[in-house]
Design a protein around this motif. Structure first.
Motif, PDB file in Angstrom:
ATOM      1  N   GLU A 142       0.828  -1.202   0.000  1.00 11.07           N
ATOM      2  CA  GLU A 142       0.000   0.000   0.000  1.00 11.07           C
ATOM      3  C   GLU A 142       0.868   1.259   0.000  1.00 11.07           C
ATOM      4  O   GLU A 142       0.570   2.231  -0.700  1.00 11.07           O
ATOM      5  CB  GLU A 142      -0.924  -0.002   1.226  1.00 11.07           C
ATOM      6  CG  GLU A 142      -1.892   1.161   1.246  1.00 11.07           C
ATOM      7  CD  GLU A 142      -2.882   1.068   2.389  1.00 11.07           C
ATOM      8  OE1 GLU A 142      -3.270   2.122   2.917  1.00 11.07           O
ATOM      9  OE2 GLU A 142      -3.254  -0.066   2.764  1.00 11.07           O
ATOM     10  N   GLN A 143       1.947   1.250   0.779  1.00 14.17           N
ATOM     11  CA  GLN A 143       2.854   2.400   0.818  1.00 14.17           C
ATOM     12  C   GLN A 143       3.517   2.617  -0.546  1.00 14.17           C
ATOM     13  O   GLN A 143       3.674   3.757  -0.998  1.00 14.17           O
ATOM     14  CB  GLN A 143       3.906   2.193   1.901  1.00 14.17           C
ATOM     15  CG  GLN A 143       3.342   2.268   3.318  1.00 14.17           C
ATOM     16  CD  GLN A 143       4.373   1.935   4.378  1.00 14.17           C
ATOM     17  OE1 GLN A 143       5.414   1.320   4.090  1.00 14.17           O
ATOM     18  NE2 GLN A 143       4.097   2.318   5.626  1.00 14.17           N
ATOM     19  N   GLN A 144       3.899   1.526  -1.209  1.00 21.30           N
ATOM     20  CA  GLN A 144       4.502   1.632  -2.532  1.00 21.30           C
ATOM     21  C   GLN A 144       3.511   2.216  -3.539  1.00 21.30           C
ATOM     22  O   GLN A 144       3.869   3.059  -4.364  1.00 21.30           O
ATOM     23  CB  GLN A 144       4.983   0.259  -2.998  1.00 21.30           C
ATOM     24  CG  GLN A 144       6.186  -0.274  -2.216  1.00 21.30           C
ATOM     25  CD  GLN A 144       6.531  -1.702  -2.600  1.00 21.30           C
ATOM     26  OE1 GLN A 144       5.834  -2.334  -3.402  1.00 21.30           O
ATOM     27  NE2 GLN A 144       7.616  -2.222  -2.033  1.00 21.30           N
ATOM     28  N   GLN A 145       2.256   1.766  -3.463  1.00 20.90           N
ATOM     29  CA  GLN A 145       1.228   2.285  -4.368  1.00 20.90           C
ATOM     30  C   GLN A 145       1.005   3.773  -4.139  1.00 20.90           C
ATOM     31  O   GLN A 145       0.841   4.543  -5.094  1.00 20.90           O
ATOM     32  CB  GLN A 145      -0.076   1.511  -4.165  1.00 20.90           C
ATOM     33  CG  GLN A 145      -0.016   0.067  -4.650  1.00 20.90           C
ATOM     34  CD  GLN A 145      -1.254  -0.723  -4.268  1.00 20.90           C
ATOM     35  OE1 GLN A 145      -2.129  -0.227  -3.547  1.00 20.90           O
ATOM     36  NE2 GLN A 145      -1.332  -1.967  -4.729  1.00 20.90           N
ATOM     37  N   GLN A 146       1.025   4.198  -2.871  1.00 17.78           N
ATOM     38  CA  GLN A 146       0.842   5.610  -2.552  1.00 17.78           C
ATOM     39  C   GLN A 146       2.006   6.444  -3.087  1.00 17.78           C
ATOM     40  O   GLN A 146       1.810   7.548  -3.609  1.00 17.78           O
ATOM     41  CB  GLN A 146       0.698   5.800  -1.040  1.00 17.78           C
ATOM     42  CG  GLN A 146      -0.605   5.257  -0.476  1.00 17.78           C
ATOM     43  CD  GLN A 146      -0.675   5.358   1.040  1.00 17.78           C
ATOM     44  OE1 GLN A 146       0.338   5.597   1.712  1.00 17.78           O
ATOM     45  NE2 GLN A 146      -1.867   5.171   1.596  1.00 17.78           N
ATOM     46  N   GLN A 147       3.236   5.913  -2.974  1.00 14.12           N
ATOM     47  CA  GLN A 147       4.410   6.618  -3.487  1.00 14.12           C
ATOM     48  C   GLN A 147       4.344   6.751  -5.008  1.00 14.12           C
ATOM     49  O   GLN A 147       4.651   7.807  -5.565  1.00 14.12           O
ATOM     50  CB  GLN A 147       5.681   5.883  -3.057  1.00 14.12           C
ATOM     51  CG  GLN A 147       5.965   5.969  -1.558  1.00 14.12           C
ATOM     52  CD  GLN A 147       7.132   5.087  -1.132  1.00 14.12           C
ATOM     53  OE1 GLN A 147       7.706   4.354  -1.950  1.00 14.12           O
ATOM     54  NE2 GLN A 147       7.485   5.142   0.144  1.00 14.12           N
ATOM     55  N   GLN A 148       3.958   5.663  -5.678  1.00 19.39           N
ATOM     56  CA  GLN A 148       3.832   5.698  -7.135  1.00 19.39           C
ATOM     57  C   GLN A 148       2.764   6.698  -7.571  1.00 19.39           C
ATOM     58  O   GLN A 148       2.955   7.449  -8.535  1.00 19.39           O
ATOM     59  CB  GLN A 148       3.501   4.298  -7.664  1.00 19.39           C
ATOM     60  CG  GLN A 148       4.632   3.293  -7.513  1.00 19.39           C
ATOM     61  CD  GLN A 148       4.208   1.891  -7.904  1.00 19.39           C
ATOM     62  OE1 GLN A 148       3.039   1.650  -8.229  1.00 19.39           O
ATOM     63  NE2 GLN A 148       5.145   0.946  -7.870  1.00 19.39           N
ATOM     64  N   GLN A 149       1.651   6.710  -6.845  1.00 18.16           N
ATOM     65  CA  GLN A 149       0.581   7.647  -7.179  1.00 18.16           C
ATOM     66  C   GLN A 149       1.043   9.089  -6.991  1.00 18.16           C
ATOM     67  O   GLN A 149       0.754   9.950  -7.819  1.00 18.16           O
ATOM     68  CB  GLN A 149      -0.642   7.376  -6.298  1.00 18.16           C
ATOM     69  CG  GLN A 149      -1.870   8.214  -6.667  1.00 18.16           C
ATOM     70  CD  GLN A 149      -3.047   7.917  -5.771  1.00 18.16           C
ATOM     71  OE1 GLN A 149      -2.899   7.707  -4.568  1.00 18.16           O
ATOM     72  NE2 GLN A 149      -4.230   7.884  -6.349  1.00 18.16           N
ATOM     73  N   GLN A 150       1.792   9.342  -5.921  1.00 17.64           N
ATOM     74  CA  GLN A 150       2.290  10.689  -5.666  1.00 17.64           C
ATOM     75  C   GLN A 150       3.260  11.131  -6.765  1.00 17.64           C
ATOM     76  O   GLN A 150       3.233  12.290  -7.203  1.00 17.64           O
ATOM     77  CB  GLN A 150       2.974  10.739  -4.293  1.00 17.64           C
ATOM     78  CG  GLN A 150       3.327  12.132  -3.810  1.00 17.64           C
ATOM     79  CD  GLN A 150       2.106  13.013  -3.644  1.00 17.64           C
ATOM     80  OE1 GLN A 150       1.047  12.541  -3.259  1.00 17.64           O
ATOM     81  NE2 GLN A 150       2.242  14.297  -3.948  1.00 17.64           N
ATOM     82  N   GLN A 151       4.093  10.209  -7.215  1.00 11.49           N
ATOM     83  CA  GLN A 151       5.024  10.523  -8.293  1.00 11.49           C
ATOM     84  C   GLN A 151       4.266  10.847  -9.582  1.00 11.49           C
ATOM     85  O   GLN A 151       4.629  11.786 -10.306  1.00 11.49           O
ATOM     86  CB  GLN A 151       5.971   9.346  -8.522  1.00 11.49           C
ATOM     87  CG  GLN A 151       6.980   9.141  -7.392  1.00 11.49           C
ATOM     88  CD  GLN A 151       7.814   7.887  -7.586  1.00 11.49           C
ATOM     89  OE1 GLN A 151       7.600   7.119  -8.532  1.00 11.49           O
ATOM     90  NE2 GLN A 151       8.779   7.672  -6.701  1.00 11.49           N
ATOM     91  N   GLN A 152       3.221  10.084  -9.877  1.00 14.75           N
ATOM     92  CA  GLN A 152       2.426  10.332 -11.080  1.00 14.75           C
ATOM     93  C   GLN A 152       1.726  11.689 -11.008  1.00 14.75           C
ATOM     94  O   GLN A 152       1.597  12.389 -12.007  1.00 14.75           O
ATOM     95  CB  GLN A 152       1.393   9.221 -11.263  1.00 14.75           C
ATOM     96  CG  GLN A 152       2.015   7.874 -11.642  1.00 14.75           C
ATOM     97  CD  GLN A 152       0.990   6.764 -11.692  1.00 14.75           C
ATOM     98  OE1 GLN A 152       0.006   6.781 -10.951  1.00 14.75           O
ATOM     99  NE2 GLN A 152       1.202   5.787 -12.574  1.00 14.75           N
ATOM    100  N   ILE A 153       1.280  12.067  -9.798  1.00 10.28           N
ATOM    101  CA  ILE A 153       0.644  13.371  -9.619  1.00 10.28           C
ATOM    102  C   ILE A 153       1.660  14.480  -9.879  1.00 10.28           C
ATOM    103  O   ILE A 153       1.379  15.463 -10.582  1.00 10.28           O
ATOM    104  CB  ILE A 153       0.045  13.493  -8.201  1.00 10.28           C
ATOM    105  CG1 ILE A 153      -1.163  12.554  -8.055  1.00 10.28           C
ATOM    106  CG2 ILE A 153      -0.377  14.933  -7.908  1.00 10.28           C
ATOM    107  CD1 ILE A 153      -1.712  12.472  -6.649  1.00 10.28           C
TER     108      ILE A 153
END
Length: 359
Positions: free
Chosen positions: A336-347
């Motif tokens: 979940e933390q990895q998914q949140q980091q990836q999403q933040q990078q995409q934003i």
């Protein structure tokens, strides 16, 4: 109170008079002495007859539920929570669990057991019914499931009704938990519905110290305990996953409301008292994280902090005793933390739009 009951008895067919009389009751029933008088003159019976006679009047039913809230309020004027065990002793039964004939009486002996006001009520066959008071409440919630105000008021009534063990048992057997869950599903953005439903669940999910066998939901008129081998725990086993999910969703939706978070943490705390539900809470998405977030961000609400900390402690003890679950849980948090980091990078790269996030 006596005058209002007399008017309701004298004009049972006039919806306007019935509704006006019931709407005038809550302000009077704020006084404890008036509540005692109301119970003594048979107001509950007259109230339920009005609900049966006018089943499609949402205004009448909302006012009736508001009246039940006050009639069932524990002595002392506070709303009930089993988290404070001292309040159980001041709660009063409204007599909603027994089968009753609202309308035509079957014998003179039946009539002699009713209050004078109820005995003088019309015996019109249209209002003859053998539903008990609890089933009338649940039936109204089903009929008006889209009515936000009625759902909130009905859940509020259940808060105090569930303080009395016999009434709590009947509520559970007649799908009171299901009705509360349905209200939360139908009105996810309504503060009042979510708040009152959470408050009701605090009482309803408290496991009994000894297994309580439930009367048959299909035989609410004359319940028999020997034909249906279901207990409160059986019902909670069925609904605990949905309850936990909806509680966490309410916490996320109303994360800025300390009162919502307070009640939500109490529901999770009471569920966690049963070892069988620890895994349910553990694998409910964001449950563990929301409890941690509540403790970190609400330093002054001692009830919230105590209930959240107690629930987290039980989950942590469970994880320490189940290595496989602990490993899976850690891996799920890392994903979940990895998914949140990836999403933040995409934003940040402008690949996806930024959306408001929950805590």
């Amino acid at each position: 109170i006596c005058s209002i009951v007399n008017w309701m008895v004298a004009h049972p067919d006039v919806e306007g008079i019935q509704t006006m009389c019931i709407c005038s009751l809550p302000v009077l029933l704020e006084d404890e002495n008036q509540r005692l008088t109301a119970q003594g003159v048979g107001l509950v019976e007259v109230l339920l007859r009005g609900m049966l006679r006018f089943p499609m009047s949402a205004k009448l039913h909302i006012a009736a539920f508001h009246t039940m809230v006050l009639l069932a309020r524990p002595l002392g004027g506070r709303e009930g929570m089993l988290f404070d065990n001292s309040m159980k002793d001041s709660a009063r039964s409204l007599g909603l669990t027994a089968a009753a004939h609202y309308g035509r009486f079957s014998s003179s002996s039946d009539r002699s057991q009713q209050s004078p006001y109820a005995r003088s009520m019309s015996s019109d066959p249209r209002e003859s019914s053998t539903m008990n008071g609890t089933s009338i409440l649940i039936d109204s919630m089903k009929r008006f499931e889209s009515n936000e105000k009625l759902q909130a008021m009905a859940c509020w009534a259940m808060v105090n009704l569930a303080l009395v063990p016999t009434q709590k048992t009947m509520l559970i057997s007649l799908n009171g938990i299901e009705s509360t869950v349905n209200a939360m599903k139908k009105h996810p953005k309504s503060f009042e519905v979510q708040f009152r439903a959470l408050f009701a669940l605090i009482n309803l999910v408290v496991p009994s110290k000894t297994p309580v066998r439930l009367p048959s939901a299909s035989n609410a008129v004359a319940p028999t305990l020997d034909t249906v081998p279901r207990t409160e725990k059986d019902v909670l086993d069925e609904w605990a996953p949905q309850i936990a999910k909806l509680v966490v969703e309410a916490m996320e939706t109303f994360c800025s409301s300390e009162t919502i978070l307070n009640r939500a943490c109490l529901v999770l705390h009471n569920l966690s008292q049963s070892p069988d539900f620890i895994s349910t809470l553990l694998w409910t998405p964001h449950c563990y994280q929301m409890l941690e977030w509540c403790i970190a961000n609400h330093s002054t609400d001692h009830v919230l902090r105590r209930s959240a900390s107690s629930t987290l402690n039980r989950i942590q003890v469970h994880l320490s005793q189940h290595e496989d679950e602990r490993r899976r849980f850690v891996q799920s948090i890392q994903r979940e933390q990895q998914q949140q980091q990836q999403q933040q990078q995409q934003i940040q790269q402008g690949q996806i739009p930024e959306v408001p996030s929950h805590p």
